[in-house]
Design a protein around this motif. Structure first.
Motif, mmCIF file in Angstrom:
data_model
loop_
_atom_site.group_PDB
_atom_site.id
_atom_site.type_symbol
_atom_site.label_atom_id
_atom_site.label_comp_id
_atom_site.label_asym_id
_atom_site.label_seq_id
_atom_site.Cartn_x
_atom_site.Cartn_y
_atom_site.Cartn_z
ATOM 1 N N ASN A 198 0.843 -1.195 0.000
ATOM 2 C CA ASN A 198 0.000 0.000 0.000
ATOM 3 C C ASN A 198 0.881 1.250 0.000
ATOM 4 O O ASN A 198 1.560 1.534 0.987
ATOM 5 C CB ASN A 198 -0.916 -0.004 1.230
ATOM 6 N N PRO A 199 0.893 2.036 -1.083
ATOM 7 C CA PRO A 199 1.759 3.226 -1.138
ATOM 8 C C PRO A 199 1.475 4.223 -0.019
ATOM 9 O O PRO A 199 2.414 4.833 0.516
ATOM 10 C CB PRO A 199 1.448 3.828 -2.516
ATOM 11 N N LEU A 200 0.213 4.391 0.359
ATOM 12 C CA LEU A 200 -0.109 5.337 1.425
ATOM 13 C C LEU A 200 0.419 4.858 2.777
ATOM 14 O O LEU A 200 0.907 5.658 3.589
ATOM 15 C CB LEU A 200 -1.624 5.555 1.493
ATOM 16 N N SER A 201 0.325 3.576 3.015
ATOM 17 C CA SER A 201 0.857 3.028 4.271
ATOM 18 C C SER A 201 2.373 3.175 4.318
ATOM 19 O O SER A 201 2.944 3.530 5.362
ATOM 20 C CB SER A 201 0.465 1.562 4.412
ATOM 21 N N ARG A 204 3.213 6.766 5.052
ATOM 22 C CA ARG A 204 3.013 7.112 6.464
ATOM 23 C C ARG A 204 4.159 6.578 7.322
ATOM 24 O O ARG A 204 4.670 7.287 8.200
ATOM 25 C CB ARG A 204 1.691 6.544 6.954
ATOM 26 N N LEU A 205 4.566 5.328 7.089
ATOM 27 C CA LEU A 205 5.636 4.745 7.878
ATOM 28 C C LEU A 205 6.950 5.483 7.654
ATOM 29 O O LEU A 205 7.707 5.727 8.600
ATOM 30 C CB LEU A 205 5.790 3.259 7.534
ATOM 31 N N VAL A 206 7.233 5.841 6.392
ATOM 32 C CA VAL A 206 8.451 6.594 6.096
ATOM 33 C C VAL A 206 8.438 7.927 6.833
ATOM 34 O O VAL A 206 9.422 8.308 7.490
ATOM 35 C CB VAL A 206 8.592 6.807 4.574
ATOM 36 N N HIS A 207 7.331 8.648 6.745
ATOM 37 C CA HIS A 207 7.233 9.961 7.396
ATOM 38 C C HIS A 207 7.419 9.833 8.910
ATOM 39 O O HIS A 207 8.199 10.580 9.528
ATOM 40 C CB HIS A 207 5.877 10.593 7.080
ATOM 41 N N ASP A 208 6.717 8.881 9.522
ATOM 42 C CA ASP A 208 6.773 8.760 10.973
ATOM 43 C C ASP A 208 8.142 8.279 11.453
ATOM 44 O O ASP A 208 8.641 8.735 12.495
ATOM 45 C CB ASP A 208 5.689 7.798 11.461
ATOM 46 N N ALA A 209 8.763 7.373 10.707
ATOM 47 C CA ALA A 209 10.079 6.886 11.105
ATOM 48 C C ALA A 209 11.116 7.998 11.048
ATOM 49 O O ALA A 209 11.966 8.133 11.944
ATOM 50 C CB ALA A 209 10.499 5.714 10.215
ATOM 51 N N VAL A 210 11.052 8.819 9.994
ATOM 52 C CA VAL A 210 11.990 9.935 9.873
ATOM 53 C C VAL A 210 11.761 10.948 10.987
ATOM 54 O O VAL A 210 12.715 11.434 11.619
ATOM 55 C CB VAL A 210 11.865 10.597 8.489
ATOM 56 N N GLU A 211 10.498 11.268 11.248
ATOM 57 C CA GLU A 211 10.195 12.224 12.315
ATOM 58 C C GLU A 211 10.673 11.699 13.670
ATOM 59 O O GLU A 211 11.190 12.457 14.494
ATOM 60 C CB GLU A 211 8.693 12.505 12.359
ATOM 61 N N PHE A 212 10.490 10.418 13.919
ATOM 62 C CA PHE A 212 10.958 9.835 15.179
ATOM 63 C C PHE A 212 12.469 9.986 15.308
ATOM 64 O O PHE A 212 12.979 10.397 16.370
ATOM 65 C CB PHE A 212 10.580 8.358 15.255
ATOM 66 N N ALA A 213 13.209 9.648 14.248
ATOM 67 C CA ALA A 213 14.666 9.732 14.312
ATOM 68 C C ALA A 213 15.130 11.163 14.542
ATOM 69 O O ALA A 213 16.090 11.406 15.286
ATOM 70 C CB ALA A 213 15.270 9.174 13.022
ATOM 71 N N VAL A 214 14.439 12.130 13.920
ATOM 72 C CA VAL A 214 14.817 13.539 14.094
ATOM 73 C C VAL A 214 14.547 13.996 15.521
ATOM 74 O O VAL A 214 15.403 14.598 16.185
ATOM 75 C CB VAL A 214 14.062 14.421 13.084
ATOM 76 N N GLU A 215 13.335 13.709 16.042
ATOM 77 C CA GLU A 215 12.958 14.179 17.373
ATOM 78 C C GLU A 215 13.729 13.475 18.480
ATOM 79 O O GLU A 215 13.942 14.051 19.551
ATOM 80 C CB GLU A 215 11.456 14.000 17.583
ATOM 81 N N SER A 216 14.145 12.247 18.245
ATOM 82 C CA SER A 216 14.890 11.506 19.270
ATOM 83 C C SER A 216 16.386 11.767 19.200
ATOM 84 O O SER A 216 17.144 11.242 20.026
ATOM 85 C CB SER A 216 14.632 10.005 19.128
ATOM 86 N N HIS A 217 16.814 12.558 18.206
ATOM 87 C CA HIS A 217 18.230 12.909 18.033
ATOM 88 C C HIS A 217 19.100 11.674 17.862
ATOM 89 O O HIS A 217 20.209 11.592 18.406
ATOM 90 C CB HIS A 217 18.721 13.749 19.220
ATOM 91 N N GLU A 218 18.600 10.702 17.102
ATOM 92 C CA GLU A 218 19.367 9.498 16.816
ATOM 93 C C GLU A 218 20.023 9.618 15.450
ATOM 94 O O GLU A 218 19.689 10.505 14.659
ATOM 95 C CB GLU A 218 18.471 8.263 16.903
ATOM 96 N N ALA A 219 20.952 8.703 15.181
ATOM 97 C CA ALA A 219 21.745 8.808 13.954
ATOM 98 C C ALA A 219 21.016 8.288 12.736
ATOM 99 O O ALA A 219 21.472 8.500 11.609
ATOM 100 C CB ALA A 219 23.061 8.050 14.125
ATOM 101 N N GLY A 220 19.908 7.596 12.927
ATOM 102 C CA GLY A 220 19.163 7.076 11.787
ATOM 103 C C GLY A 220 18.274 5.919 12.193
ATOM 104 O O GLY A 220 17.906 5.769 13.363
ATOM 105 N N ILE A 221 17.952 5.060 11.222
ATOM 106 C CA ILE A 221 17.038 3.944 11.412
ATOM 107 C C ILE A 221 17.674 2.675 10.850
ATOM 108 O O ILE A 221 18.316 2.704 9.787
ATOM 109 C CB ILE A 221 15.687 4.193 10.693
#
Length: 773
Positions: A198-201, A204-221
């Motif tokens: 599902n492209p929309l799913s 959403r997962l890409v957006h949320d994973a990137v936002e999590f990594a940015v807000e948690s100040h981690e080096a990536g996923i």
């Protein structure tokens, strides 16, 4: 008129000599009194053996030289260079971390300085809509769908982050969150398939994973989607092609964990979309396959050669396994998977099976002896279980890790990642970050320190230590021409604390209260207990008991048990807590209780989080001292957490605690009025049923435990107001405060009790016929 001298003038100084003599005698008596007081505190109180064996074992806690390991230099540079071509060979050392095994955190606490990058299991994609899920392993594996901000908030509350913040200075360790399709119980293959198609799913997962990594100040996923079907490989490649650029756009890294030697995966394509591939280069024989080597050396090297044809070595990080699988002959007939074991569990099974033949199995010269397979260079052994079934155990230990590290080094790979913290061979760490090791470094493999695991037997909340840690030892044979260790022999097995858990009884609970007495809540609790005719046990803090002795007398007079909870409620897991301070803490409280109620308590519950079920070695390192002093150690497997707060000044709702009680909470805290709503309990609810030594013990279980919450707990309202003003006293300060408060009173009481000790034995807990007096 004759001149008169001053009325009080004493030309002969007779009065001065008398006064000085009185002062000298008073000073000497006071000095003797204080000396006697300190002697009574330093000398252990005479307690009966209780649960101890008649003959004291010659076991002593393992004394290790505590050397502060320097932090591995250049860790941030290595992490930043992932995905680039370094100027020189500088391999990154990563390690996987899991929250569901408390040994993982225990191992990290010891070895975080030797790691460049931590890969903690934090995020889960287990719903077809692409939402992030956080699994709270510390509170019953609760699964929570969360926005990126909410996920960050939840993750920051886990024990890993709380520990990192607790140090001074806080631990700064580069991290990349692991994103997988595991929900805490099952791998969600079907949901992952629907998500990927599902492209929309995916978006959403890409957006949320990137936002999590940015807000948690981690080096990536790091993405670890397990068992991706062949039909979903194209969608998985699309997901990687979307996630990689999104992370790179905000300056973050993407790594993909992929299985070894699986033609369904397009390794070259995935390498182009990511900064590195983490090749999970083990499971040559897996849990559902027939028994065999987990990663034979030739198989390991061939996998690296094959993937090296399509993936440049600078983009390849290889996972080094350190674990074991236990295949049972009986389980294979019913198609049950092999049991995964940590290295310490595997060596414990080898030790026990070598010590004696289980059941009616025939004696076997190879029974339980670890052998080193010359073809695969993997160690293994066999044993019989209580049902006479043959088990075959194959292991990946420090020797296999050494050989695999040398192969990775020769191929110039970007680095290695340990699978996993908490499972690994303890002798692996001295050679973990060594490049081109010499004989001195190789020799370090021969020493096997005990791991963080505990050997828990039986069932119940009364703990009896049967053994303390012992180091193991192996010998190795090294072939310089191949730069490989070609043989090893285990000469002694590393062993951890061995604890017998006693007292479990069906349909019986015990109600206990810690950290009192408290002037406000203890009387109300006692009133309810008296009304319901329910006995309880009060584990008291010496400082509070000295402040409210009338409440201590009432607890005892109304038939409740009194237990020792130390004098100042020190942090029991603090490695700087000495045996001398422990003895002072316990003796001070023991003398105080005896002086107030005229009886010596036998029960002891350690303060802070260790009152739950013990889970790793550092938690219990101080407890053998209390057992040596004659105390019966009482734990608390289930904690209602009524001492916690939703926020500063906001306690947990009473309904929440009552619900937990209805679900099986048996022990509680005495700090707040909402505790009173829980005291309408069954009659048979005292601690002594837990001390029923004739209770049938449950079979031994040394496998992994899911950890409950063990947040750092300060003394509750019954004592916090007094202790907070003083802080946690050091031993000299503890002495000065206690002596200034009650030296004369306790000295007289100690003199009285020492006289009584010659005529009467210390009392046993009432209603406890199983314990000898």
């Amino acid at each position: 008129m004759k001149e008169r001298g001053p009325i009080f003038y004493d030309a002969e100084r007779v009065r001065w000599r008398h006064t000085r003599r009185v002062l000298e005698i008073s000073g000497a008596l006071l000095t003797l009194l204080l000396v006697y007081f300190f002697i009574t505190i330093a000398v252990s109180v005479d307690l009966p053996a209780g649960l101890l064996p008649d003959t004291k074992l010659g076991y002593h806690a393992l004394k290790t030289k505590k050397r502060t390991q320097p932090v591995r230099e250049g860790r941030r540079r290595r992490v930043a260079n992932i995905g680039t071509v370094p100027a020189s060979y500088d391999p990154v050392r990563a390690a996987f971390f899991v929250s569901w095994d408390p040994n993982s955190l225990a191992s990290l606490k010891k070895h975080y300085r030797e790691i460049d990058l931590l890969i903690p299991e934090q995020l889960h994609a287990v719903s077809e809509d692409g939402a992030l899920t956080v699994v709270d392993y510390e509170h019953g594996q609760n699964r929570v769908k969360a926005t990126p901000s909410a996920a960050v908030s939840l993750v920051k509350q886990d024990e890993l982050h709380q520990w990192m913040k607790s140090l001074n200075p806080p631990v700064e360790l580069p991290m990349m969150a692991l994103l997988n399709n595991y929900d805490g119980v099952h791998w969600r293959i079907d949901d992952m398939v629907k998500l990927l198609e599902n492209p929309l799913s995916r978006q959403r997962l890409v957006h949320d994973a990137v936002e999590f990594a940015v807000e948690s100040h981690e080096a990536g996923i790091v993405v670890d989607f397990e068992e991706v079907p062949d039909t979903s490989q194209a969608h998985y490649r699309e997901f990687a092609a979307e996630l990689g650029p999104a992370l790179h756009a905000v300056g973050l890294k993407l790594m993909l964990a992929l299985p070894a030697r699986d033609d369904a995966y397009d390794y070259g394509f995935f390498a182009k979309q990511s900064d590195a591939i983490v090749l999970m280069n083990f499971d040559e024989h897996w849990q559902t396959s027939p028994p065999g080597p987990i990663a034979s050396q030739d198989w390991y090297v061939e996998n690296l050669r094959q993937i090296g044809e399509v993936v440049p070595p600078t983009k390849l990080i290889v996972a080094v396994g350190s674990c074991a699988y236990d295949w049972s002959e009986g389980a294979q007939k019913t198609h049950e998977p092999a049991q995964p074991l940590t290295m310490q569990e595997a060596l414990l099974h080898a030790f026990e099976s070598e010590a004696q033949v289980v059941g009616n199995a025939p004696a076997d010269p190879l029974h339980g002896i670890v052998e080193f397979d010359s073809r695969s260079l993997n160690p293994h052994y066999s044993y019989y279980d209580e049902h006479n079934h043959v088990h075959q155990v194959w292991m990946l230990d420090a020797v296999t890790a050494y050989n695999e590290l040398r192969a990775s080094e020769r191929l110039g790979l970007r680095g290695t990642a340990l699978w996993r913290l908490g499972s690994a061979d303890t002798s692996l760490w001295p050679i973990w970050d060594a490049t081109r090791p010499n004989d001195a470094i190789r020799q370090k493999i021969e020493d096997l320190p005990p791991g963080p695991d505990l050997i828990l037997e039986g069932d119940g909340d009364v703990w009896h230590f049967l053994d303390t840690p012992k180091r193991g030892r192996r010998s190795i044979s090294y072939d310089s021409s191949s730069d490989l260790i070609t043989n090893e022999k285990y000469e002694a097995y590393p062993l951890s604390y061995r604890i017998d858990q006693i007292g479990a009884a069906k349909k019986k609970l015990a109600i206990t209260f810690d950290d009192g007495p408290d002037w406000k809540w203890t009387p109300k609790i006692l009133d309810v207990l008296k009304e319901k005719n329910v006995p309880a046990t009060f584990f008291v803090i010496g400082l509070s008991a000295n402040k409210w002795p009338q409440l201590l007398r009432r607890e005892y007079a109304e038939g409740h048990e009194i237990g020792n909870h130390t004098y100042s409620h020190p942090d029991w897991e603090n490695p700087n807590l000495s045996n001398t301070q422990i003895r002072w803490e316990l003796n001070l409280t023991e003398r105080l209780i005896e002086s107030v109620v005229g009886a010596k308590p036998l029960l002891f519950r350690p303060p802070y989080g260790i009152d739950h079920q013990p889970e790793f070695a550092e938690e219990v390192a101080h407890l053998p001292t209390a057992q040596e002093m004659g105390y019966i150690i009482v734990g608390q497997k289930v904690d209602p957490h009524d001492w916690k707060r939703l926020s500063p000044g906001v306690p947990l709702p009473a309904s929440t605690i009552v619900f937990m009680m209805a679900a099986g909470i048996a022990a509680r805290r005495s700090s707040r009025s909402r505790s009173l709503s829980m005291l309408s309990v069954p009659r048979d609810m005292s601690l002594p049923p837990f001390l029923n030594l004739s209770a049938k013990r449950a079979p031994r279980s040394c496998f992994r435990f899911h950890r409950r919450n063990n947040s750092r707990r300060a003394p509750t309202a019954s004592s916090s107001a007094f202790i907070t003003g003083f802080g946690w006293p050091s031993p000299p300060r503890l002495f000065s405060e206690s002596s200034s408060l009650a030296a004369a009173r306790w000295s007289l009481a100690s003199w009285r009790s020492s006289r009584n000790c010659g005529r009467t034995a210390p009392r046993c807990p009432r209603r406890c016929p199983a314990l000898p007096c």
